[in-house]
Scaffold this motif. Structure first.
Motif, PDB file in Angstrom:
ATOM      1  N   PRO A   9       0.802  -1.230   0.000  1.00 43.38           N
ATOM      2  CA  PRO A   9       0.000   0.000   0.000  1.00 43.38           C
ATOM      3  C   PRO A   9       0.833   1.277   0.000  1.00 43.38           C
ATOM      4  O   PRO A   9       0.316   2.356  -0.325  1.00 43.38           O
ATOM      5  N   THR A  10       2.114   1.174   0.363  1.00 36.16           N
ATOM      6  CA  THR A  10       2.969   2.367   0.347  1.00 36.16           C
ATOM      7  C   THR A  10       3.566   2.620  -1.038  1.00 36.16           C
ATOM      8  O   THR A  10       4.204   3.654  -1.254  1.00 36.16           O
ATOM      9  N   LEU A  11       3.332   1.705  -1.983  1.00 34.30           N
ATOM     10  CA  LEU A  11       3.892   1.849  -3.320  1.00 34.30           C
ATOM     11  C   LEU A  11       3.209   3.007  -4.047  1.00 34.30           C
ATOM     12  O   LEU A  11       1.989   3.071  -4.138  1.00 34.30           O
ATOM     13  N   THR A  12       3.994   3.918  -4.561  1.00 30.32           N
ATOM     14  CA  THR A  12       3.471   5.071  -5.291  1.00 30.32           C
ATOM     15  C   THR A  12       4.033   5.077  -6.700  1.00 30.32           C
ATOM     16  O   THR A  12       5.251   5.101  -6.896  1.00 30.32           O
ATOM     17  N   LEU A  13       3.141   5.061  -7.681  1.00 22.39           N
ATOM     18  CA  LEU A  13       3.572   5.077  -9.078  1.00 22.39           C
ATOM     19  C   LEU A  13       3.265   6.400  -9.759  1.00 22.39           C
ATOM     20  O   LEU A  13       3.799   6.701 -10.820  1.00 22.39           O
ATOM     21  N   GLU A  83      -2.717   3.710 -10.432  1.00 24.63           N
ATOM     22  CA  GLU A  83      -3.108   2.998  -9.216  1.00 24.63           C
ATOM     23  C   GLU A  83      -2.571   1.560  -9.274  1.00 24.63           C
ATOM     24  O   GLU A  83      -2.949   0.778 -10.149  1.00 24.63           O
ATOM     25  N   PRO A  84      -1.680   1.163  -8.349  1.00 28.62           N
ATOM     26  CA  PRO A  84      -1.098  -0.183  -8.401  1.00 28.62           C
ATOM     27  C   PRO A  84      -2.139  -1.307  -8.401  1.00 28.62           C
ATOM     28  O   PRO A  84      -1.942  -2.329  -9.078  1.00 28.62           O
ATOM     29  N   LEU A  85      -3.237  -1.134  -7.665  1.00 33.64           N
ATOM     30  CA  LEU A  85      -4.267  -2.173  -7.642  1.00 33.64           C
ATOM     31  C   LEU A  85      -4.965  -2.328  -8.990  1.00 33.64           C
ATOM     32  O   LEU A  85      -5.638  -3.330  -9.226  1.00 33.64           O
ATOM     33  N   ASN A  86      -4.796  -1.347  -9.864  1.00 37.17           N
ATOM     34  CA  ASN A  86      -5.436  -1.403 -11.172  1.00 37.17           C
ATOM     35  C   ASN A  86      -4.521  -1.977 -12.247  1.00 37.17           C
ATOM     36  O   ASN A  86      -4.900  -2.068 -13.405  1.00 37.17           O
TER      37      ASN A  86
END
Length: 206
Positions: A9-13, A83-86
């Motif tokens: 959750p801390t991953l920022t793209l 968004e990483p979850l996407n």
């Protein structure tokens, strides 16, 4: 198809916004995206998140691709472009031939994870609740998957996970994995005998 571990959750793209507040255009050559892809490939065991084929295997479903589960188009869901979850890594066929710009979103939630989708989501859903018998990326061979929910049925139909040619190919892959696992546990001398026997059968014995 199998459930995947969610990105940290801390991953920022998301890159720095422009002066007018807009986001730069998508590019998979950004260092943050390249880093994500490396993580995703490891997380997915180098296999397509949808069909399970090894990505980059030109004999099967060809090169890897980054799929925006909810399409990133300017008129669709540009807010989830980074968004990483996407983001999942898929094969060329699942992303560019079968899914294309299919709108998978049924409800936009306050956060991405609160949204609802027409397709089974590898990060957010328990695959077994929606599809029974799908290939899960291991050495176990499968038959035609059976939908357990409307989104399971839509996922099977859109990506043709019940296609006989796909099932034949994915089961050949499962057999190769099983054979590799078996050979990995053979003593060295036994493995050499096995290789020589196979070489004789194929006419390549030295």
């Amino acid at each position: 198809m199998r459930s995947l571990t969610r990105p940290d959750p801390t991953l920022t793209l998301e890159p720095r916004r422009r002066a007018d507040g807009s986001l730069p255009s998508w590019s998979r050559k950004r260092k943050s995206i390249e880093k994500f892809v490396a993580w995703a490939l490891a997380n997915q065991s180098d296999q397509c998140a949808i069909c399970g084929y090894f990505v980059g295997d030109v004999a099967d479903r060809r090169a890897w691709s980054i799929d925006h589960f909810a399409p990133k188009g300017d008129t669709l869901y540009p807010q989830w472009t980074f968004e990483p979850l996407n983001l999942i890594v898929t094969c060329h066929s699942c992303n560019s031939i079968f899914k294309q710009d299919f709108d998978s979103v049924t409800l936009v939630g306050r956060d991405y994870a609160d949204s609802s989708f027409l397709l089974v989501h590898p990060y957010l859903d328990s695959i077994e609740r929606h599809i029974e018998g799908t290939y899960a990326g291991r050495s176990r061979r499968v038959g035609a998957p059976r939908p357990q929910s409307p989104k399971g049925r839509t996922t099977i139909e859109l990506f043709r996970l019940d296609d006989v040619n796909y099932l034949s190919g994915i089961n050949r892959q499962a057999l190769r994995i099983s054979l590799d696992e078996w050979k990995a546990h053979l003593p060295g001398a036994t493995l050499l005998l096995f290789k020589n026997a196979m070489a004789e059968l194929t006419g390549r014995h030295q």
